[in-house]
Structure formats: structure tokens, C-alpha cells
Design a protein around this motif. Sequence first.
Motif, PDB file in Angstrom:
ATOM      1  N   MET A 154      -8.326  12.605   2.103  1.00  0.00           N
ATOM      2  CA  MET A 154      -8.064  12.253   3.501  1.00  0.00           C
ATOM      3  C   MET A 154      -6.582  11.940   3.737  1.00  0.00           C
ATOM      4  SD  MET A 154     -11.093  12.256   4.938  1.00  0.00           S
ATOM      5  CE  MET A 154     -11.070  11.155   6.367  1.00  0.00           C
ATOM      6  N   LEU A 155      -5.893  11.539   2.676  1.00  0.00           N
ATOM      7  CA  LEU A 155      -4.489  11.153   2.827  1.00  0.00           C
ATOM      8  C   LEU A 155      -3.532  12.343   2.695  1.00  0.00           C
ATOM      9  CD1 LEU A 155      -4.563   7.926   0.593  1.00  0.00           C
ATOM     10  CD2 LEU A 155      -4.626   7.996   3.093  1.00  0.00           C
ATOM     11  N   HIS A 173       0.813  -1.214   0.000  1.00  0.00           N
ATOM     12  CA  HIS A 173       0.000   0.000   0.000  1.00  0.00           C
ATOM     13  C   HIS A 173       0.846   1.265   0.000  1.00  0.00           C
ATOM     14  CE1 HIS A 173      -2.689  -3.128   1.746  1.00  0.00           C
ATOM     15  NE2 HIS A 173      -3.397  -2.675   0.741  1.00  0.00           N
ATOM     16  N   LEU A 174       2.067   1.117   0.501  1.00  0.00           N
ATOM     17  CA  LEU A 174       2.970   2.272   0.531  1.00  0.00           C
ATOM     18  C   LEU A 174       4.396   1.748   0.430  1.00  0.00           C
ATOM     19  CD1 LEU A 174       2.741   5.429   1.043  1.00  0.00           C
ATOM     20  CD2 LEU A 174       3.388   4.937   3.394  1.00  0.00           C
ATOM     21  N   ILE A 210     -20.162  -0.598  -9.980  1.00  0.00           N
ATOM     22  CA  ILE A 210     -19.760  -0.315 -11.378  1.00  0.00           C
ATOM     23  C   ILE A 210     -20.046  -1.518 -12.272  1.00  0.00           C
ATOM     24  CG2 ILE A 210     -18.001   1.400 -10.853  1.00  0.00           C
ATOM     25  CD1 ILE A 210     -15.872  -0.789 -11.334  1.00  0.00           C
ATOM     26  N   ALA A 222      -1.188  13.810   5.669  1.00  0.00           N
ATOM     27  CA  ALA A 222      -0.036  12.960   6.010  1.00  0.00           C
ATOM     28  C   ALA A 222       1.020  12.984   4.902  1.00  0.00           C
ATOM     29  CB  ALA A 222      -0.504  11.527   6.263  1.00  0.00           C
ATOM     30  N   CYS A 248      -4.813   7.459   8.838  1.00  0.00           N
ATOM     31  CA  CYS A 248      -5.778   7.955   7.847  1.00  0.00           C
ATOM     32  C   CYS A 248      -6.205   6.821   6.924  1.00  0.00           C
ATOM     33  CB  CYS A 248      -5.165   9.048   6.978  1.00  0.00           C
ATOM     34  SG  CYS A 248      -4.895  10.554   7.859  1.00  0.00           S
ATOM     35  N   CYS A 276     -10.222   5.895   5.832  1.00  0.00           N
ATOM     36  CA  CYS A 276     -10.714   6.698   4.713  1.00  0.00           C
ATOM     37  C   CYS A 276     -11.144   5.857   3.514  1.00  0.00           C
ATOM     38  CB  CYS A 276      -9.689   7.760   4.320  1.00  0.00           C
ATOM     39  SG  CYS A 276      -8.278   7.117   3.419  1.00  0.00           S
ATOM     40  N   ASP A 277     -11.853   4.794   3.773  1.00  0.00           N
ATOM     41  CA  ASP A 277     -12.352   3.988   2.659  1.00  0.00           C
ATOM     42  C   ASP A 277     -13.342   4.795   1.834  1.00  0.00           C
ATOM     43  OD1 ASP A 277     -10.866   1.780   3.085  1.00  0.00           O
ATOM     44  OD2 ASP A 277     -12.393   0.704   4.242  1.00  0.00           O
ATOM     45  N   GLU A 278     -13.180   4.689   0.559  1.00  0.00           N
ATOM     46  CA  GLU A 278     -14.061   5.369  -0.379  1.00  0.00           C
ATOM     47  C   GLU A 278     -15.424   4.703  -0.328  1.00  0.00           C
ATOM     48  OE1 GLU A 278     -12.632   7.045  -4.695  1.00  0.00           O
ATOM     49  OE2 GLU A 278     -12.643   4.906  -4.314  1.00  0.00           O
ATOM     50  N   ARG A 295     -13.193   2.347 -11.633  1.00  0.00           N
ATOM     51  CA  ARG A 295     -14.217   3.062 -10.875  1.00  0.00           C
ATOM     52  C   ARG A 295     -14.003   4.582 -10.982  1.00  0.00           C
ATOM     53  NH1 ARG A 295     -17.091   0.735  -6.919  1.00  0.00           N
ATOM     54  NH2 ARG A 295     -15.643  -1.005  -6.765  1.00  0.00           N
ATOM     55  N   ILE A 302       2.528   5.419  -3.727  1.00  0.00           N
ATOM     56  CA  ILE A 302       1.268   5.405  -2.982  1.00  0.00           C
ATOM     57  C   ILE A 302       0.176   4.670  -3.756  1.00  0.00           C
ATOM     58  CG2 ILE A 302      -0.593   6.894  -2.122  1.00  0.00           C
ATOM     59  CD1 ILE A 302       1.473   8.979  -1.476  1.00  0.00           C
ATOM     60  N   ASP A 303      -0.407   3.695  -3.109  1.00  0.00           N
ATOM     61  CA  ASP A 303      -1.541   2.954  -3.683  1.00  0.00           C
ATOM     62  C   ASP A 303      -2.827   3.635  -3.209  1.00  0.00           C
ATOM     63  OD1 ASP A 303      -3.482   1.172  -4.415  1.00  0.00           O
ATOM     64  OD2 ASP A 303      -2.723  -0.513  -3.239  1.00  0.00           O
ATOM     65  N   ALA A 353       4.871  11.331  10.190  1.00  0.00           N
ATOM     66  CA  ALA A 353       4.062  11.400   8.967  1.00  0.00           C
ATOM     67  C   ALA A 353       3.603  10.007   8.530  1.00  0.00           C
ATOM     68  CB  ALA A 353       4.853  12.076   7.846  1.00  0.00           C
ATOM     69  N   GLU A 406       0.809   8.879  10.794  1.00  0.00           N
ATOM     70  CA  GLU A 406      -0.386   9.656  10.454  1.00  0.00           C
ATOM     71  C   GLU A 406      -1.024   9.085   9.183  1.00  0.00           C
ATOM     72  OE1 GLU A 406      -1.458  11.783  12.520  1.00  0.00           O
ATOM     73  OE2 GLU A 406      -3.194  12.231  11.239  1.00  0.00           O
ATOM     74  N   TYR A 407      -0.184   8.771   8.224  1.00  0.00           N
ATOM     75  CA  TYR A 407      -0.681   8.207   6.956  1.00  0.00           C
ATOM     76  C   TYR A 407      -1.446   6.910   7.218  1.00  0.00           C
ATOM     77  CZ  TYR A 407      -0.912   6.696   2.119  1.00  0.00           C
ATOM     78  OH  TYR A 407      -1.386   6.291   0.892  1.00  0.00           O
ATOM     79  N   GLY A 457      -9.299   2.331  -3.537  1.00  0.00           N
ATOM     80  CA  GLY A 457     -10.398   2.354  -2.571  1.00  0.00           C
ATOM     81  C   GLY A 457     -10.277   3.398  -1.476  1.00  0.00           C
ATOM     82  N   LYS A 458      -9.403   4.386  -1.667  1.00  0.00           N
ATOM     83  CA  LYS A 458      -9.200   5.386  -0.615  1.00  0.00           C
ATOM     84  C   LYS A 458      -9.621   6.765  -1.095  1.00  0.00           C
ATOM     85  CE  LYS A 458      -7.751   2.389   2.104  1.00  0.00           C
ATOM     86  NZ  LYS A 458      -8.475   2.069   3.328  1.00  0.00           N
ATOM     87  N   GLU A 459     -10.079   7.581  -0.150  1.00  0.00           N
ATOM     88  CA  GLU A 459     -10.403   8.971  -0.466  1.00  0.00           C
ATOM     89  C   GLU A 459      -9.106   9.762  -0.435  1.00  0.00           C
ATOM     90  OE1 GLU A 459     -13.498  11.140  -0.341  1.00  0.00           O
ATOM     91  OE2 GLU A 459     -14.719  10.104   1.168  1.00  0.00           O
TER      92      GLU A 459
END
Lengths: 210, 210
Positions: B188-189, A176-177, A210, B192, A199, A203-205, B129, B179-180, A192, A195-196, B183-185
Motif C-alpha cells: 500500500m505504501l 515513522h519516516l 503470534i 507514494a 496511505c 494500511c494497517d496490516e 511477525r 521507512i518504518d 509524495a 500521499e505517503y 504493522g503496515k502493508e
Amino acid sequence: MIITVSREFGSGGRELGKRLSEALGIPCYDNEIIEMIAKEHGFDEQYVSHLSEKSIRAAYPFTISRRFAVMPDYVTKQTVKIAVEQRKMIEGLASQGDCIIIGRCADIILREYHPFNLFVYADTEAKLRRCIERASENEHFTHDEIKRKMREVDKNRARQRDFYTDTKWGAKENYHLCIDTSGKEIKMLIPAISEYIKCWFGCDEQKVFI
Amino acid sequence: MIITVSREFGSGGRELGKRLSEALGIPCYDNEIIEMIAKEHGFDEQYVSHLSEKSIRAAYPFTISRRFAVMPDYVTKQTVKIAVEQRKMIEGLASQGDCIIIGRCADIILREYHPFNLFVYADTEAKLRRCIERASENEHFTHDEIKRKMREVDKNRARQRDFYTDTKWGAKENYHLCIDTSGKEIKMLIPAISEYIKCWFGCDEQKVFI
């Protein structure tokens, strides 16, 4: 909040995991897993550590005949045992609550927990520097020896992952990172990063069909 | 503080760059670069945009004979002109002060400015999406058409990079942070990420001679 840290040898992934653990106030497991297995089964820690490097490959019957045919039977059995224990231990730790697990293919083992998977890397010069700075007084390796070690360890990590999944160790799409620590003070980046992660978990969308 | 954002088509890299620009209070350039070139040279924007996609390949004489042999001479000349202008424009923007530049191989063009290079990616479902959600009312593409477009655009980006450097587009070792966004807003990221970048610029390790 289950976090896994995969890392290139010498990139500071372990330091990053430990510091993240302090910042987030959750436990971090690395060699502790080996210690726990050794303690529980009355083995010597170094012995467990040595076998655990081969362990994942041996954890599945179909690989045993192919790869361990020439190994004495008792070694094979112990190796499989330790691999299975390691897997159980990792699952057990995750089921207890938030934690960070370093290496050991935890990102794959814990897939169903939807962990946050981090990959830590650095350029060769930076990794070399880190290895030299962190070597104990009795360790005197040449640059070439350290580089060879780096390649060996990372190759082994990639190979271990092969036995769990077809996805590639270190390929960004499996994390993911991905963080490059080259030339940076890891402790300065921790606020940082933590914090990332906080978040990220929150913060799921909203999913639209679709 | 020069930041470059490279991204997979549909991953939200542009949104991320724009929001980062607001958070950090520094300008962000994306299509603005095309607009500026068009305005300066009295070209139509769409024409510049179209040519700029081929531009990097054409910017170097040795590639012209190989790749553009069958193109009419005036198109080749314009393409080279726009590639050179784009490069100059990017260098000019960076020399003016802190900024974010999206795409256009800015990470390579600005190498000497030691930029922070970000790569943004996501899984196919998430990108699909995002493309659907952001399509205008008149755009009605099938999933397969969007996926084809994704592959084409990313392939072109990778190819453009080839002309500047041997290092691979999208390979994590060429970026400082990957950064992946699946599915994230993204919004919000941002706090960070901007915090991470500020720390990154201020936490160089003290270099020890090795």
C-alpha cells in the motif's frame, strides 16, 4: 490524522510541515502555540517563547529541585506554568481533530493519539545554506556562528525530549519516516509525502496472533 | 535512477525493493547477484552465498592478515575472489542503467553514481511477525531463535559496512529516506514511495554559492 514533525535546525522541517498542512488541508501549529498561550494568559510572546525553551525540563517537580535550584522562585513558577500550558494546549489541539504539530515533543505528548511521527534532517552544508538564504537583512552571522547555533538548538531539543522519555531524539526508530532534505526543493517532495501519510493511516496490516 | 535498499532483517526491505522495481519498471537485484557470480564462475550458489557473507571483509588485503589468519588459504582466496566479483557485478549492473540493488553495501560501492539510498526498518514485534508469517512449512523456530537470528544478521551487515566506510549502518544520516514498516502493508505504501523517489531525482535545489 495527527502528524508531528521533529527536525534538525535548518533542515526545513518547519517549511515541510507548513506545506504539508496546505496539501492535506489540516491546520499546522508551530509558534502559534506560543502565541495562544501568551494571549490566554496575558504574557508577552517573547517571554513565553524564552521560558518555553526551558519549560519541559521544569514541568516535572523532580527536575525543579535539581536544575532550577539557583533560579529565582517566580521564574521557576512561570516556567512550570508555561510548560504545563504548552502540554495542555497540544493535547487540546489534537483532541479537536486532524492537525500537524511542529516540535515541542508533540510525538511524545500525543503518544496515545498514535500520531504519524516525521523526522526531517539534512547535512551540515545544506542546513547552513538554508539558514543563510533565510536570514533577514539585518542578520549577519559567520558560518561558524550558524553552526554553533545549529548545535545548540539541536542539543536543547534532544535534552527537552530526555525529560519525557528515554528514547533518543533523532534516532530513526522513534519516527515513522525520516526525510533527508539536503539539496532538495521541499515543495517538490510534498505531494509524495502527503500521499505517503494518507496511505500510512489507511494500511494497517491485519494482525495475526503470534 | 540507481536506488539502493538497506534493511533490517525481517523489516520487509526485500519485498519493498521488489515491489518498487515493478512500480518503477526497473530491474531489482538481490540474490540474483549471487546467482550470476555462481553461474559465471561455475560455483555452487550456496557456496557463493556463504562466502559472500564474509566477502567484503576479505576484499581488502589489509584485513586478510588480521581476520583470516586462521582460515585455510584456499577459503581466503575464494572469499576475496567472490568479494571482488560482487563489487564488479554491482558496478556493472549500475553502469547498464536504472536499477535497484538490495543490500551488499551497494550504497557505498555505488557512491559515485549518486544513488537514492533507502533504509527500511521496523520494531522487533513487527519483524518477528513477518519472519513467522514467511517461514516455510519445515521451519519451526522459537521467538528467541528468530530474535537471535535477527541480531546476528544485522550485526553482520553492520560489520560488512565497516570495511567500506566509517559511516554507520542504519544511521539515518547515511540514507535519503528511512521507512518504518511496522504493522503496515508494504504494497500500500509503494505508490507514494515510488512517487517520492521520482520527485527526489528531479528536484535538485538551485545551488547558491555560500
